[in-house]
Enzyme design. Structure first.
Site, mmCIF file in Angstrom:
data_model
loop_
_atom_site.group_PDB
_atom_site.id
_atom_site.type_symbol
_atom_site.label_atom_id
_atom_site.label_comp_id
_atom_site.label_asym_id
_atom_site.label_seq_id
_atom_site.Cartn_x
_atom_site.Cartn_y
_atom_site.Cartn_z
ATOM 1 N N TYR A 125 0.816 -1.212 0.000
ATOM 2 C CA TYR A 125 0.000 0.000 0.000
ATOM 3 C C TYR A 125 0.854 1.267 0.000
ATOM 4 O O TYR A 125 0.366 2.354 0.290
ATOM 5 C CB TYR A 125 -0.936 0.019 1.215
ATOM 6 C CG TYR A 125 -2.025 -1.041 1.199
ATOM 7 C CD1 TYR A 125 -2.078 -2.032 0.216
ATOM 8 C CD2 TYR A 125 -3.002 -1.055 2.173
ATOM 9 C CE1 TYR A 125 -3.064 -2.999 0.225
ATOM 10 C CE2 TYR A 125 -4.004 -2.021 2.188
ATOM 11 C CZ TYR A 125 -4.024 -3.001 1.205
ATOM 12 O OH TYR A 125 -5.009 -3.942 1.220
ATOM 13 N N LYS A 170 5.515 -14.458 4.313
ATOM 14 C CA LYS A 170 5.618 -15.449 3.234
ATOM 15 C C LYS A 170 7.059 -15.454 2.738
ATOM 16 O O LYS A 170 7.340 -15.312 1.543
ATOM 17 C CB LYS A 170 4.613 -15.066 2.113
ATOM 18 C CG LYS A 170 4.442 -16.096 1.009
ATOM 19 C CD LYS A 170 3.688 -17.333 1.414
ATOM 20 C CE LYS A 170 3.591 -18.306 0.239
ATOM 21 N NZ LYS A 170 2.930 -19.574 0.602
ATOM 22 N N ASP A 227 -4.584 -6.563 6.339
ATOM 23 C CA ASP A 227 -5.899 -6.116 5.878
ATOM 24 C C ASP A 227 -6.795 -7.325 5.619
ATOM 25 O O ASP A 227 -7.933 -7.408 6.087
ATOM 26 C CB ASP A 227 -5.716 -5.279 4.603
ATOM 27 C CG ASP A 227 -6.962 -4.500 4.226
ATOM 28 O OD1 ASP A 227 -7.916 -4.454 5.027
ATOM 29 O OD2 ASP A 227 -6.985 -3.932 3.118
ATOM 30 N N ASP A 231 -10.114 -8.809 8.118
ATOM 31 C CA ASP A 231 -11.508 -8.954 7.678
ATOM 32 C C ASP A 231 -11.968 -10.406 7.854
ATOM 33 O O ASP A 231 -13.103 -10.675 8.260
ATOM 34 C CB ASP A 231 -11.677 -8.544 6.211
ATOM 35 C CG ASP A 231 -11.942 -7.040 6.052
ATOM 36 O OD1 ASP A 231 -11.435 -6.265 6.879
ATOM 37 O OD2 ASP A 231 -12.647 -6.654 5.110
HETATM 38 MG MG MG Z 1 -10.098 -3.492 4.760
#
Ligand code: MG
Ligand code: NAI
Length: 333
Positions: A125, A170, A227, A231
């Protein structure tokens, strides 16, 4: 000493859940002063910017900020940038904290109490993207400094919990970026001999979240992985209507529900205010108002268990019904 809280409702149900959470903050009886600022799509239409400079100033001047949600257009609009991403960057809010706790509602699994600590400033991001007609590239920036900083947050918070940190990466494939993140996280782990450190590949972690979520205490990971996993984890404990988060830096902090502006239900009075109210409880915890935190959390737990409940939890109550019930419980206890 009066503390100043900046309220940024944003768009859509932000205009319903943030006033509800502000009422709960007022009901604590703490010495709080409120300021209000604009951000999001409505602000963009009015001012030509989704994040007016006055909003950044208001956040800087407040002791903490409560943010609702903003609507972002799906296809790019000239001059529009997501204000929450911009605020996180502008104010260096490098740690995204997402607690995941079992709730007394039928859609929540029992026995879950974890904290996802997501790096909030870099990774995929970081905004380093370029594309031609035939090829698109997003660079994944990982720095040692940001990795050390987020790992320190995770290990410090683990000391206040069950003292176990799962480092999720990872590194077997993303050797350079995840390799650096992993190395930095274990370097911090060496300073916390009283906290158990383990590592898990992100795909395995996604599976273990479903098969045995109870085993996790603190998860620390990079921006995109955090992120997605948060969720996923929210879905285990009652969904978006209940999930709060905090964006924390060294000088400023913004608390918000994980959910968006929910245009499908905005204006109908059916939004669940609990995610915003639990975000307000995280804000109070950040200010050190621990008695008030306990009162808000107890009232939320009582109302989730006994009702009234909003339609996302199978009930028929309105935002106002739920907020009133929470405040009534706080006043009676
Ligand atoms: Mg989100
Ligand atoms: P969303 O979280 O707004 O809604 C997803 C689904 O969950 C909808 O069916 C909605 O009605 C329901 N829902 C969400 N919060 C709820 C609540 N408190 N009570 C009851 N039901 C609730 O995500 P969606 O639909 O993908 O995005 C809508 C808009 O929100 C978009 O413009 C998106 O860009 C924006 N968004 C903003 C975020 C932020 O400001 N931090 C985060 C996520 C999305």
């Amino acid at each position: 000493m009066t503390r100043t809280i900046c309220l940024i409702p944003g768009d859509g149900i932000g205009h319903e859940v943030i006033p509800a959470a502000a009422e709960v903050l007022r009901a604590t009886g703490l010495a709080l002063a409120f300021t209000q600022a604009e951000a999001g799509w409505d602000a963009f239409q009015r001012h030509g910017t989704a994040l007016p400079p006055a909003t950044i100033d208001a956040v800087r001047q407040a002791d903490a900020t409560l943010f609702g949600a903003v609507s972002s257009p799906l296809s790019p609009v000239e001059g529009y940038r997501s204000p929450i991403v911009a605020l996180r960057r502008e104010l260096n809010l490098y740690a995204n904290l997402r607690p995941v706790l079992s709730q007394p509602v039928p859609s929540s699994r029992p026995g879950i109490d974890m904290l996802i600590v997501r790096e909030n400033s870099e990774g995929l991001y970081a905004g380093r993207e370029r594309a031609t007609e035939s090829e698109a590239i997003t660079e994944r920036l990982i720095t040692r400094a940001a990795s050390l900083r987020i790992a320190q947050v995770a290990f410090r918070l683990a000391r206040t919990r069950r003292r176990r940190v799962t480092i999720v990466h990872k590194a077997n494939v993303l050797r350079a970026t995840c390799g650096l993140f992993r190395q930095a996280a274990f370097a911090v782990a060496a300073d916390y001999s009283d906290v158990q450190a383990e590592e898990m590949l992100v795909d395995a972690a996604a599976m273990r979240l479903i098969t045995d979520p109870e085993r996790f205490d603190v998860i620390v990971t990079t921006n995109l992985f955090g992120d997605i996993l948060s969720d996923e984890a929210a879905a285990l404990v009652g969904g978006l209507g209940l999930a709060p988060s905090g964006n924390i830096g060294d000088d400023h902090a913004i608390f918000e529900p994980v959910h968006g502006s929910a245009p499908d239900i905005a204006g109908t009075g059916r939004a669940n205010p609990v995610a915003a109210i639990l975000a307000a409880a995280m804000l109070l915890e950040h200010l050190g108002a621990n008695d008030a935190v306990a009162r808000v959390q107890a009232a939320v737990a009582h109302v989730l268990a006994q009702g009234p409940r909003t339609p996302d939890l199978g009930g028929a109550a309105t935002t106002t019904d739920v907020t009133r019930a929470i405040i009534t419980h706080m006043e009676e206890n």
